[in-house]
Design a protein around this motif. Structure first.
Motif, PDB file in Angstrom:
ATOM      1  N   ARG A 149       0.869  -1.183   0.000  1.00 22.79           N
ATOM      2  CA  ARG A 149       0.000   0.000   0.000  1.00 22.79           C
ATOM      3  C   ARG A 149       0.904   1.232   0.000  1.00 22.79           C
ATOM      4  O   ARG A 149       1.778   1.371   0.860  1.00 22.79           O
ATOM      5  CB  ARG A 149      -0.896   0.022   1.246  1.00 22.79           C
ATOM      6  CG  ARG A 149      -1.565  -1.319   1.577  1.00 22.79           C
ATOM      7  CD  ARG A 149      -2.769  -1.573   0.720  1.00 22.79           C
ATOM      8  NE  ARG A 149      -3.369  -2.860   0.987  1.00 22.79           N
ATOM      9  CZ  ARG A 149      -4.313  -3.079   1.906  1.00 22.79           C
ATOM     10  NH1 ARG A 149      -4.722  -2.081   2.692  1.00 22.79           N
ATOM     11  NH2 ARG A 149      -4.857  -4.281   2.039  1.00 22.79           N
ATOM     12  N   LEU A 150       0.670   2.110  -0.960  1.00 20.45           N
ATOM     13  CA  LEU A 150       1.382   3.377  -1.014  1.00 20.45           C
ATOM     14  C   LEU A 150       0.427   4.466  -0.535  1.00 20.45           C
ATOM     15  O   LEU A 150      -0.616   4.692  -1.151  1.00 20.45           O
ATOM     16  CB  LEU A 150       1.858   3.680  -2.433  1.00 20.45           C
ATOM     17  CG  LEU A 150       2.784   2.641  -3.078  1.00 20.45           C
ATOM     18  CD1 LEU A 150       3.243   3.126  -4.445  1.00 20.45           C
ATOM     19  CD2 LEU A 150       3.989   2.375  -2.191  1.00 20.45           C
ATOM     20  N   ILE A 151       0.786   5.124   0.547  1.00 18.62           N
ATOM     21  CA  ILE A 151      -0.085   6.117   1.171  1.00 18.62           C
ATOM     22  C   ILE A 151       0.545   7.490   0.987  1.00 18.62           C
ATOM     23  O   ILE A 151       1.684   7.722   1.390  1.00 18.62           O
ATOM     24  CB  ILE A 151      -0.280   5.816   2.669  1.00 18.62           C
ATOM     25  CG1 ILE A 151      -0.872   4.413   2.846  1.00 18.62           C
ATOM     26  CG2 ILE A 151      -1.179   6.861   3.326  1.00 18.62           C
ATOM     27  CD1 ILE A 151      -0.882   3.936   4.289  1.00 18.62           C
ATOM     28  N   MET A 152      -0.200   8.385   0.378  1.00 19.93           N
ATOM     29  CA  MET A 152       0.270   9.760   0.173  1.00 19.93           C
ATOM     30  C   MET A 152      -0.711  10.709   0.847  1.00 19.93           C
ATOM     31  O   MET A 152      -1.935  10.582   0.674  1.00 19.93           O
ATOM     32  CB  MET A 152       0.392  10.075  -1.321  1.00 19.93           C
ATOM     33  CG  MET A 152       0.857  11.488  -1.614  1.00 19.93           C
ATOM     34  SD  MET A 152       1.262  11.749  -3.364  1.00 19.93           S
ATOM     35  CE  MET A 152       2.882  11.008  -3.444  1.00 19.93           C
ATOM     36  N   VAL A 153      -0.182  11.661   1.611  1.00 23.59           N
ATOM     37  CA  VAL A 153      -1.018  12.536   2.427  1.00 23.59           C
ATOM     38  C   VAL A 153      -0.705  13.996   2.104  1.00 23.59           C
ATOM     39  O   VAL A 153       0.462  14.398   2.091  1.00 23.59           O
ATOM     40  CB  VAL A 153      -0.788  12.294   3.934  1.00 23.59           C
ATOM     41  CG1 VAL A 153      -1.829  13.052   4.761  1.00 23.59           C
ATOM     42  CG2 VAL A 153      -0.822  10.808   4.264  1.00 23.59           C
ATOM     43  N   ALA A 154      -1.749  14.781   1.863  1.00 28.04           N
ATOM     44  CA  ALA A 154      -1.619  16.231   1.718  1.00 28.04           C
ATOM     45  C   ALA A 154      -2.036  16.880   3.021  1.00 28.04           C
ATOM     46  O   ALA A 154      -3.095  16.555   3.568  1.00 28.04           O
ATOM     47  CB  ALA A 154      -2.498  16.738   0.567  1.00 28.04           C
ATOM     48  N   PHE A 190      -3.124   4.826  -1.924  1.00 25.34           N
ATOM     49  CA  PHE A 190      -4.060   5.510  -1.031  1.00 25.34           C
ATOM     50  C   PHE A 190      -3.708   7.003  -1.040  1.00 25.34           C
ATOM     51  O   PHE A 190      -2.564   7.364  -0.736  1.00 25.34           O
ATOM     52  CB  PHE A 190      -3.944   4.978   0.403  1.00 25.34           C
ATOM     53  CG  PHE A 190      -4.566   3.632   0.618  1.00 25.34           C
ATOM     54  CD1 PHE A 190      -5.654   3.486   1.454  1.00 25.34           C
ATOM     55  CD2 PHE A 190      -4.067   2.504  -0.006  1.00 25.34           C
ATOM     56  CE1 PHE A 190      -6.221   2.247   1.676  1.00 25.34           C
ATOM     57  CE2 PHE A 190      -4.624   1.258   0.195  1.00 25.34           C
ATOM     58  CZ  PHE A 190      -5.718   1.128   1.046  1.00 25.34           C
ATOM     59  N   LEU A 191      -4.682   7.839  -1.340  1.00 29.82           N
ATOM     60  CA  LEU A 191      -4.470   9.283  -1.348  1.00 29.82           C
ATOM     61  C   LEU A 191      -5.382   9.921  -0.307  1.00 29.82           C
ATOM     62  O   LEU A 191      -6.604   9.765  -0.364  1.00 29.82           O
ATOM     63  CB  LEU A 191      -4.760   9.872  -2.730  1.00 29.82           C
ATOM     64  CG  LEU A 191      -3.936   9.292  -3.889  1.00 29.82           C
ATOM     65  CD1 LEU A 191      -4.392   9.872  -5.212  1.00 29.82           C
ATOM     66  CD2 LEU A 191      -2.452   9.549  -3.690  1.00 29.82           C
ATOM     67  N   LEU A 192      -4.789  10.621   0.667  1.00 30.15           N
ATOM     68  CA  LEU A 192      -5.546  11.246   1.745  1.00 30.15           C
ATOM     69  C   LEU A 192      -5.488  12.758   1.583  1.00 30.15           C
ATOM     70  O   LEU A 192      -4.407  13.348   1.576  1.00 30.15           O
ATOM     71  CB  LEU A 192      -4.991  10.862   3.116  1.00 30.15           C
ATOM     72  CG  LEU A 192      -5.436   9.507   3.693  1.00 30.15           C
ATOM     73  CD1 LEU A 192      -4.745   8.353   2.981  1.00 30.15           C
ATOM     74  CD2 LEU A 192      -5.166   9.458   5.191  1.00 30.15           C
ATOM     75  N   VAL A 213      -2.960   0.060 -11.824  1.00 25.98           N
ATOM     76  CA  VAL A 213      -2.852   0.640 -10.490  1.00 25.98           C
ATOM     77  C   VAL A 213      -4.255   0.817  -9.924  1.00 25.98           C
ATOM     78  O   VAL A 213      -5.169   1.246 -10.611  1.00 25.98           O
ATOM     79  CB  VAL A 213      -2.101   1.993 -10.531  1.00 25.98           C
ATOM     80  CG1 VAL A 213      -2.776   2.983 -11.472  1.00 25.98           C
ATOM     81  CG2 VAL A 213      -1.989   2.588  -9.138  1.00 25.98           C
ATOM     82  N   ARG A 214      -4.407   0.441  -8.664  1.00 28.45           N
ATOM     83  CA  ARG A 214      -5.667   0.669  -7.958  1.00 28.45           C
ATOM     84  C   ARG A 214      -5.490   1.884  -7.063  1.00 28.45           C
ATOM     85  O   ARG A 214      -4.433   2.068  -6.452  1.00 28.45           O
ATOM     86  CB  ARG A 214      -6.062  -0.544  -7.122  1.00 28.45           C
ATOM     87  CG  ARG A 214      -6.307  -1.803  -7.945  1.00 28.45           C
ATOM     88  CD  ARG A 214      -6.988  -2.867  -7.084  1.00 28.45           C
ATOM     89  NE  ARG A 214      -6.159  -3.246  -5.950  1.00 28.45           N
ATOM     90  CZ  ARG A 214      -5.322  -4.262  -5.935  1.00 28.45           C
ATOM     91  NH1 ARG A 214      -5.186  -5.003  -7.024  1.00 28.45           N
ATOM     92  NH2 ARG A 214      -4.603  -4.548  -4.864  1.00 28.45           N
ATOM     93  N   SER A 215      -6.514   2.710  -6.974  1.00 25.59           N
ATOM     94  CA  SER A 215      -6.428   3.898  -6.124  1.00 25.59           C
ATOM     95  C   SER A 215      -7.658   3.968  -5.232  1.00 25.59           C
ATOM     96  O   SER A 215      -8.758   3.572  -5.623  1.00 25.59           O
ATOM     97  CB  SER A 215      -6.319   5.170  -6.970  1.00 25.59           C
ATOM     98  OG  SER A 215      -7.507   5.384  -7.704  1.00 25.59           O
TER      99      SER A 215
END
Length: 500
Positions: A149-154, A190-192, A213-215
């Motif tokens: 899981r790749l998690i990216m947070v703004a 995963f984009l937060l 790619v799944r998002s």
């Protein structure tokens, strides 16, 4: 702006020995970098001296951070991700991992609750210019029972323009790990995003190739709330007729004596562009210099940039001088290529040249049915398509123009493409008088990415590989000296959804 000016003055008086870091590298003290600033219109022009050269940029914002402040700088309006100048006078550790809005403790607890037993392989927020990765997003790589899981947070303090680039950043990170053999398939992105600011992310992610790619898009509220629990983002609401839509009036144009007098200043060069119902824009080679207001279009405000002055008999000669100045500097052989009249709104300049020469450049399009800056809606928020046209078979063409490298070009155009597709399926364009005499089909529109031949970002095709395979995307390379006249040097169709 007043707050930013006061902060800068306070640092100069109270913290001259504060440590300064430019893009993460130490420069010495605030006093040593010889920081200067001046107010220009509604913005602050900031200069400082890293090492032995002068650096000049516009202040985008000034943000508080642990132990100091962070000044976000943009050299020009086309720069998507601002550069960071960090000033520290507290006890902050410069080597620690810095998280947007100090979200890392919350993210860590959330990961443990959502993925018990997982392993955090990395958590970083450093910039990586070689791979076009910004330090404005926290990146966490997690392995959960064999799945990555790749998690990216703004952060909640991220500027609004960064949210549009978040999916691009996520795909570039995903692609780099995949090519380095660090990302076994399958993997999920995963984009937060902060609450209420995920609509564009959700919309753009609809067009990813799920075989590649799944998002998953999440939203979070104030991290001070306990327990902190992000929620899955929902689809943005469909725009409603007579409530959300605001479309330019195509005609007949409304005329007035003051407007005619302004147009007579340079009838060969001034172009009138309708902008919603409130005003029309007057431009010379894409540069707006006046707005025509009022129901009868009898009020005119003029000026370049943020400064506007209402036209009167007393200041008409000032307007004439402004028009003459634009004509003098906004030309291919300009005596000063750094002059604002030459530099500002370069993409609108290119757009103007393309619109004036559609039959030669794009003979497949119907020249009478090519429009610029048409608003297309996601919920009630409009975006603007650089150029929207239709070919002779009735298929829409969405054209996005860039005059400099921009990694967000593919997904920005895809964003507008999705909105155009929805409008077309609902018949919105015909209902408002666009494409008169053309029978639009309901096929998926084509995408044209137009840029000078050496100004496509090297990540463009890597991003396109992760999109739906049935998209018809064309890269159209034009000459670098396009101000002398646009020439198409190469057209190539990009095969979306295909990995090397």
């Amino acid at each position: 702006m007043r707050r930013n000016r006061i902060l800068l003055e306070w640092i100069s008086v109270r913290q001259p020995a504060a440590e300064v870091y430019w893009k993460g590298q130490p420069l010495g003290s605030w006093e040593k970098i010889e920081a200067r600033w001046r107010i220009t219109g509604q913005r602050i022009r900031f200069s400082f001296r890293p090492q032995d050269r002068q650096k000049v940029a516009w202040i985008s914002s000034i943000q508080s951070c642990s132990g100091g402040i962070r000044i976000l700088l943009k050299e020009h309006h086309r720069q998507v991700v601002p550069d960071e100048l960090e000033i520290r006078w507290g006890d902050a550790d410069p080597d620690r991992v810095r998280e947007p809005s100090d979200l890392w403790p919350c993210i860590r607890r959330w990961i443990r609750s959502e993925m018990p037993g997982c392993v955090v392989l990395s958590a970083e927020r450093r910039s990586d210019r070689a791979r076009t990765l910004s330090r404005r997003f926290l990146r966490v790589h997690v392995r959960d029972r064999g799945d990555d899981r790749l998690i990216m947070v703004a952060g909640a303090d991220a500027p609004a323009e960064l949210e549009g680039s978040m999916l691009t950043q996520g795909l570039l990170w995903f692609d780099w790990l995949r090519r380095r053999k660090r990302l076994p398939e399958p993997a999920t992105l995963f984009l937060l995003a902060p609450g209420g600011r995920a609509n564009v992310l959700y919309h753009r992610s609809r067009f990813l190739n799920e075989e590649r790619v799944r998002s998953v898009i999440w939203e979070y509220e104030d991290p001070s709330d306990q327990p902190w629990q992000p929620r899955l983002a929902s689809a943005p609401p469909a725009p409603e007729e007579h409530r959300d839509f605001k479309w330019p009036i195509l005609g007949p144009f409304r005329w007035s004596a003051p407007l005619a007098r302004v147009l007579d200043l340079a009838p060969q060069w001034i172009r009138r562009h309708p902008r919603f119902q409130e005003y029309d824009s007057l431009r010379i080679l894409g540069l707006e210099f006046a707005r025509v207001l009022g129901v009868h279009r009898d009020r005119i405000c003029f000026g370049v940039g943020a400064q506007e002055t209402e036209l009167s008999e007393e200041n008409f000669e000032n307007l004439r001088a402004l028009v003459n100045q634009i004509l003098f500097f906004r030309r291919p052989d300009s005596p000063d290529s750094h002059h604002p009249c030459y530099r500002l709104q370069s993409e609108r300049w290119l757009e103007c040249l393309v619109l004036e020469d559609v039959p030669r450049l794009f003979p497949e399009l119907v020249p009478e049915a090519v429009y610029s800056q048409i608003p297309v809606y996601l919920g009630k928020e409009p975006g603007r398509v650089d150029i929207l046209g239709a070919d002779r078979e009735g298929t829409l063409v969405v054209m996005e123009l860039k005059v400099s490298e921009n990694p967000d070009l593919p997904l920005q155009c895809l964003d507008y493409w999705g909105r155009v597709t929805d409008h077309n399926l609902r018949g919105d364009f015909e209902r408002r008088g666009y494409f008169a005499g053309i029978r639009l089909n309901r096929r998926k529109p084509k995408i044209y990415l137009v840029s000078p031949v050496f100004s496509f970002h090297d990540s463009t095709e890597r991003v396109l590989r992760y999109l739906e395979s049935d998209l018809e995307v064309w890269k159209i390379a034009i000459n670098e000296d396009w101000r002398n006249g646009v020439r198409i040097l190469a057209r190539s169709r990009v095969k979306c959804g295909e990995l090397p």
